[in-house]
Design a protein around this motif. Structure first.
Motif, short mmCIF file in Angstrom:
data_model
loop_
_atom_site.label_atom_id
_atom_site.label_comp_id
_atom_site.label_asym_id
_atom_site.label_seq_id
_atom_site.Cartn_x
_atom_site.Cartn_y
_atom_site.Cartn_z
N ASP A 239 0.83 -1.21 0.00
CA ASP A 239 0.00 0.00 0.00
C ASP A 239 0.86 1.26 0.00
OD1 ASP A 239 -2.29 -1.52 -0.02
OD2 ASP A 239 -2.60 -1.43 2.15
N LYS A 240 1.93 1.26 0.79
CA LYS A 240 2.83 2.40 0.80
C LYS A 240 3.56 2.51 -0.54
CE LYS A 240 3.70 2.57 5.80
NZ LYS A 240 4.75 2.47 6.86
N GLY A 241 3.87 1.36 -1.12
CA GLY A 241 4.51 1.36 -2.44
C GLY A 241 3.63 2.02 -3.48
N LYS A 242 2.32 1.83 -3.37
CA LYS A 242 1.38 2.45 -4.31
C LYS A 242 1.40 3.97 -4.17
CE LYS A 242 -3.54 2.24 -5.67
NZ LYS A 242 -3.91 3.66 -5.56
N ILE A 243 1.35 4.46 -2.94
CA ILE A 243 1.38 5.91 -2.70
C ILE A 243 2.69 6.50 -3.20
CG2 ILE A 243 1.39 7.69 -0.91
CD1 ILE A 243 -0.35 5.75 0.79
N TYR A 244 3.77 5.80 -2.91
CA TYR A 244 5.11 6.24 -3.34
C TYR A 244 5.19 6.31 -4.86
CZ TYR A 244 10.23 5.80 -3.92
OH TYR A 244 11.55 5.96 -4.29
N HIS A 245 4.72 5.27 -5.53
CA HIS A 245 4.75 5.21 -6.99
C HIS A 245 3.92 6.34 -7.61
CE1 HIS A 245 4.79 3.37 -11.02
NE2 HIS A 245 3.49 3.63 -11.06
N GLU A 246 2.71 6.51 -7.13
CA GLU A 246 1.83 7.53 -7.69
C GLU A 246 2.38 8.94 -7.48
OE1 GLU A 246 -1.93 6.58 -5.93
OE2 GLU A 246 -2.35 4.97 -7.38
N HIS A 247 3.04 9.16 -6.37
CA HIS A 247 3.67 10.45 -6.12
C HIS A 247 4.77 10.72 -7.15
CE1 HIS A 247 5.22 13.82 -3.68
NE2 HIS A 247 6.41 13.33 -3.91
N LEU A 248 5.57 9.72 -7.41
CA LEU A 248 6.66 9.86 -8.39
C LEU A 248 6.11 10.08 -9.80
CD1 LEU A 248 9.15 7.13 -7.14
CD2 LEU A 248 9.50 9.60 -7.09
N VAL A 249 5.08 9.34 -10.16
CA VAL A 249 4.49 9.49 -11.49
C VAL A 249 3.93 10.90 -11.66
CG1 VAL A 249 2.62 8.74 -13.01
CG2 VAL A 249 4.00 7.05 -11.81
N LYS A 250 3.28 11.41 -10.62
CA LYS A 250 2.74 12.78 -10.67
C LYS A 250 3.85 13.78 -10.96
CE LYS A 250 1.98 14.96 -6.86
NZ LYS A 250 1.45 15.37 -5.54
N ASN A 251 4.98 13.63 -10.29
CA ASN A 251 6.11 14.54 -10.52
C ASN A 251 6.71 14.35 -11.91
OD1 ASN A 251 5.94 15.87 -8.07
ND2 ASN A 251 7.45 14.56 -7.05
N LEU A 252 6.77 13.09 -12.34
CA LEU A 252 7.29 12.80 -13.68
C LEU A 252 6.45 13.46 -14.76
CD1 LEU A 252 8.34 9.04 -14.01
CD2 LEU A 252 9.57 11.00 -14.89
N VAL A 253 5.16 13.36 -14.62
CA VAL A 253 4.24 13.95 -15.60
C VAL A 253 4.45 15.46 -15.66
CG1 VAL A 253 1.81 14.44 -16.09
CG2 VAL A 253 2.53 12.12 -15.47
N LYS A 254 4.67 16.09 -14.52
CA LYS A 254 4.92 17.53 -14.49
C LYS A 254 6.17 17.88 -15.30
CE LYS A 254 2.91 18.64 -9.95
NZ LYS A 254 3.24 19.09 -8.56
N VAL A 255 7.23 17.09 -15.10
CA VAL A 255 8.49 17.35 -15.81
C VAL A 255 8.31 17.16 -17.32
CG1 VAL A 255 10.91 16.68 -16.08
CG2 VAL A 255 9.87 16.72 -13.80
N ILE A 256 7.62 16.10 -17.71
CA ILE A 256 7.40 15.83 -19.13
C ILE A 256 6.55 16.94 -19.75
CG2 ILE A 256 6.34 14.26 -20.80
CD1 ILE A 256 7.04 11.98 -18.80
N ASN A 257 5.50 17.36 -19.05
CA ASN A 257 4.65 18.43 -19.56
C ASN A 257 5.46 19.73 -19.76
OD1 ASN A 257 2.30 16.92 -19.72
ND2 ASN A 257 1.61 17.47 -17.68
N GLN A 258 6.34 19.99 -18.84
CA GLN A 258 7.20 21.18 -18.96
C GLN A 258 8.08 21.08 -20.21
OE1 GLN A 258 9.31 21.26 -15.23
NE2 GLN A 258 7.53 21.94 -14.06
N LEU A 259 8.62 19.90 -20.46
CA LEU A 259 9.45 19.69 -21.65
C LEU A 259 8.62 19.83 -22.93
CD1 LEU A 259 11.64 16.66 -20.49
CD2 LEU A 259 12.47 18.98 -20.95
N GLN A 260 7.42 19.27 -22.90
CA GLN A 260 6.58 19.30 -24.11
C GLN A 260 6.08 20.71 -24.44
OE1 GLN A 260 3.71 16.28 -22.91
NE2 GLN A 260 4.59 14.80 -24.33
N ASN A 261 5.96 21.54 -23.42
CA ASN A 261 5.39 22.87 -23.62
C ASN A 261 6.43 23.99 -23.65
OD1 ASN A 261 2.70 21.88 -23.66
ND2 ASN A 261 2.72 21.77 -21.43
N SER A 262 7.70 23.61 -23.58
CA SER A 262 8.75 24.65 -23.57
C SER A 262 9.32 24.86 -24.98
CB SER A 262 9.88 24.24 -22.63
OG SER A 262 10.50 23.03 -23.05
#
Length: 262
Positions: A239-262
């Protein structure tokens, strides 16, 4: 372990015409998972670091249409050579290898790269050197995403102990995403002793960057004591692994979106 819903995001699952379209759809952004093949105690597979980079890449790609490049399965792992299954590649070789991957992709329209590092601080130095050279010589933009550093705002909330090796952080993540590869009943604890001023844990208040790979003597001691583990994997939680994973994916998506829109 690859394919399924993710197959059209993986470069190797497409023909060249589909790859051309995928590059366009990705807005010129590619994810390169970088890991290692090394001992991870008796309860985790030797491919743990690469699997972690892969699963993060897959979930982030689904949300952003980023292209995923075949992973680098090997890293710099001299400190784990005391146990079988470990493959260590010299950092200068890894750097040149990664540079050639970036150079090849840049010819075909990929101009922005996100390197997901599953091997923690040991990979970071040569990846930084590669990224700087590529940006200077190839006119590309590169970001490095390291899970340990990108999760330091949540690990304490989850009650995880300090970053070690095959500890409850990695083990919880693997339990959530690759439970079939985890033999948690074989996990052995080797609590991390606090050392003044130096640590590999990003949330540590003093030096977390000037890391030198563990000596053979120290690595052998950990191998004999707990099968190569440093940390307390018996405290792992899916269960903690799920929260940890989703937190990382959320941050990853932010970084990718920044790259795609820059």
């Amino acid at each position: 372990l690859l394919g399924g819903n993710y197959m059209k995001n993986w470069l190797q699952e497409n023909n060249w015409e589909e790859a051309k379209e995928l590059i366009k759809k990705s807005k010129g952004v590619a994810i390169i998972p970088v890991g290692s093949t090394e001992q991870h105690g008796l309860h985790l597979p030797v491919g743990t670091d690469t699997y972690i980079a892969i699963t993060l890449a897959e979930d982030a790609a689904l949300k952003t249409n980023a292209l995923i490049v075949p992973p680098l399965w090997f890293g710099w792992s001299p400190h784990h050579m005391v146990l079988p299954g470990t493959i260590t590649i010299r950092p200068e070789i890894l750097s040149e290898y990664l540079f050639d991957i970036v150079k090849s992709l840049s010819v075909h329209g990929i101009k922005k790269f996100l390197l997901i590092n599953g091997h923690r601080i040991v990979n970071v130095i040569w990846m930084q050197l590669t990224a700087e050279k590529a940006q200077r010589e190839l006119d590309v933009e590169i970001k490095i995403f390291d899970p340990a550093y990108m999760s330091k705002d949540i690990v304490k909330e989850l009650g995880f102990g300090p970053v070690g090796h095959a500890e409850e952080i990695e083990s919880s993540h693997m339990l959530y995403r690759y439970e079939n590869l985890v033999q948690i009943d074989k996990a052995a604890d080797n609590p991390i002793e606090e050392k003044e001023l130096y640590s590999v844990d990003p949330s540590y208040s003093h030096d977390t960057l000037c890391y030198v790979p563990t000596s053979v003597k120290s690595a052998r001691k950990n191998a004999e004591k707990a099968g190569g583990v440093t940390g307390e994997p018996t405290k792992s939680s899916r269960d903690k692994g799920k929260i940890y994973h989703e937190h990382l994916v959320k941050n990853l998506v932010k970084v990718i979106n920044q790259l795609q829109n820059s």
